[in-house]
Scaffold this active site. Structure first.
Site, PDB file in Angstrom:
ATOM      1  N   GLY A  12     -14.627  -4.821   2.618  1.00 28.87           N
ATOM      2  CA  GLY A  12     -15.554  -3.934   3.307  1.00 28.87           C
ATOM      3  C   GLY A  12     -15.648  -2.601   2.609  1.00 28.87           C
ATOM      4  N   ASP A 140      -9.554   1.222   7.483  1.00 27.47           N
ATOM      5  CA  ASP A 140      -8.518   0.972   8.490  1.00 27.47           C
ATOM      6  C   ASP A 140      -7.266   1.817   8.302  1.00 27.47           C
ATOM      7  OD1 ASP A 140      -9.996  -0.999   9.839  1.00 27.47           O
ATOM      8  OD2 ASP A 140      -9.406  -2.510   8.374  1.00 27.47           O
ATOM      9  N   MET A 186     -13.557  -0.046  14.775  1.00 22.86           N
ATOM     10  CA  MET A 186     -12.885  -0.997  13.900  1.00 22.86           C
ATOM     11  C   MET A 186     -11.375  -0.786  13.947  1.00 22.86           C
ATOM     12  SD  MET A 186     -15.366  -0.999  10.551  1.00 22.86           S
ATOM     13  CE  MET A 186     -16.988  -1.750  10.585  1.00 22.86           C
ATOM     14  N   ARG A 296     -18.655   2.946   8.736  1.00 24.89           N
ATOM     15  CA  ARG A 296     -18.234   3.008   7.334  1.00 24.89           C
ATOM     16  C   ARG A 296     -19.364   3.367   6.372  1.00 24.89           C
ATOM     17  NH1 ARG A 296     -17.208  -3.496   6.703  1.00 24.89           N
ATOM     18  NH2 ARG A 296     -19.118  -3.992   5.568  1.00 24.89           N
TER      19      ARG A 296
END
Length: 417
Positions: A12, A140, A186, A296
């Protein structure tokens, strides 16, 4: 060591992954090293689908630094061990040898660090001189060793800002309309992004009123009681929930049933599940939001700290590679909290690959619904400063679309299994 540098993006993307990319290419140019990029990550190497970054102008590179997404394409592709898939490793070395690639930089998270480490070890056995260096990124913030992961600071800023603004909206409507607002963020196993939402408020009645962390088992009765008490006291309630929220049995509240390329469970949305519980049990009118990719890709509100760190790891990765440091990754080392000071240092890929940094329990309040002063001290510097992109006459940011000119192929097509 002569030869070319090959850069690839994985997993990602983040709001600042292209900031690292621009720094990699600019640093390689400054050292007179030709830089290629792999189209769509490691798949581009296997397919011999390479991009000549030398075709891009200096102006395009400057714009790349503030453009979101992954400029060269990313991928979720789990490279097996050399013993399980020897043909793939042979192909990787064949492609790199054909194009005289002597430096390989892989920009990604835990799995990407593992991939770079595997390729480094295989190259040594194959006899092809290849320096492999990781470039850290992940929204993350779960990479081991590094104090923070480039990409996280911007998501943290976006999340805190979204909670602040949405909560002001909810407060204005609460008398006769929405009582509960739920924002899903997330974070499959680590609650770093959820914790960052806590920066939006300072006092006990400030939003977010409840943060639901993946590290804390979800207790429905306690949750509903807390929501009810908050609405009765404050008049409304903002909840931030991590997508990885689990029940006491360790099951995801929102598991959709599928698996991605890395074997991770596909999650189907925890916010609507929670909202339905609130409606059924408490009768409150609610709204919920799932920012998902917006978190993001929000380069327009990127953290200046994050952008600076993303550029720094890109530069350092090239410097380490050219100095012959194989199997390493540049990490961020915090010097102090106030004033916030940091530096870049090399760390072995083996200490980062497949290691997951969880949110410390000491960062979560005793009741499990908020962040502690210790967490705030850690998180606050990461969202400092604004790295606004330049805007053009359309009123929108000036983002760049690169030429991404293909390097002529020299080998037969890859027969993907």
């Amino acid at each position: 060591m002569p030869g070319k540098l090959l850069y690839a993006q994985s997993g990602g993307v983040t709001a600042v992954i292209n900031t690292s990319a621009a720094a990699v290419i600019a640093t390689a140019r400054a050292h007179g090293v030709r830089a290629y990029a792999a189209r769509n990550g490691i798949l581009g190497v296997l397919r011999e689908d390479l991009i000549d970054t030398g075709k891009e102008s200096a102006a395009a590179l400057r714009d790349l630094a503030h453009t979101p997404g992954g400029a060269f394409g990313s991928c979720r592709y789990k490279l097996k061990t050399p013993e399980a898939d020897p043909a793939a490793y042979a192909r990787l070395i064949e492609v790199m040898a054909a194009h005289d690639v002597r430096y390989f930089l892989y920009n990604g998270g835990n799995d990407s660090a593992d991939t770079a480490l595997k390729i480094s070890a295989y190259a040594k056995r194959s006899g092809h001189e290849l320096i492999c260096v990781g470039v850290p990124k992940t929204v993350d913030n779960d990479l081991a060793v590094t104090d923070t992961s480039p990409g996280f600071g911007s998501v943290a800023k976006y999340t805190a800002l979204s909670v602040l603004e949405a909560s002001i909206d909810v407060a204005s409507m609460a008398e006769s309309s929405t009582k509960v607002f739920i924002l899903e963020v997330m974070g499959r196993h680590a609650g770093w992004i959820a914790a960052a939402a806590g920066l939006a408020g300072q006092g006990p009645d400030d939003a977010p009123h409840l943060i639901l962390f993946p590290e804390i088992a979800f207790d429905e009765a306690a949750f509903l009681a807390r929501v009810k008490a908050t609405v009765e006291r404050v008049g409304w309630c903002t909840v931030v929930a991590s997508e990885g929220l689990k029940n006491a049995a360790g099951q995801f509240l929102a598991e959709a049933g599928g698996r991605d390329a890395f074997g991770h469970a596909q999650l189907g949305g925890v916010a609507p599940v929670l909202a339905q519980r609130v409606r059924e049990k408490l009768g409150y009118k609610y709204h919920w939001a799932l920012p998902d990719y917006l978190q993001r890709s929000a380069r327009h509100i990127a953290s200046a700290t994050d952008a600076a760190q993303a550029a720094a790891v890109g530069r350092a990765a090239v410097e380490y590679a050219l100095a012959g440091h194989n199997g390493v990754i540049p990490v961020i080392v915090r010097g102090s909290d106030a004033p916030y000071r940091w530096k870049i240092a090399p760390a072995p890929l083996a200490k980062v690959a497949n290691h997951e940094k969880k949110l410390p329990r000491g960062y979560i309040t005793r009741d499990g619904y908020g962040i502690t002063a210790q967490a705030r001290k850690y998180l606050a510097p990461l969202i400092h400063g604004e790295a606004y992109p330049p805007y053009d006459t359309t009123g929108l940011p000036r983002y760049v679309k690169l030429k991404n000119a293909a390097v002529p192929r020299k080998l037969a097509a890859w027969a993907q299994p």
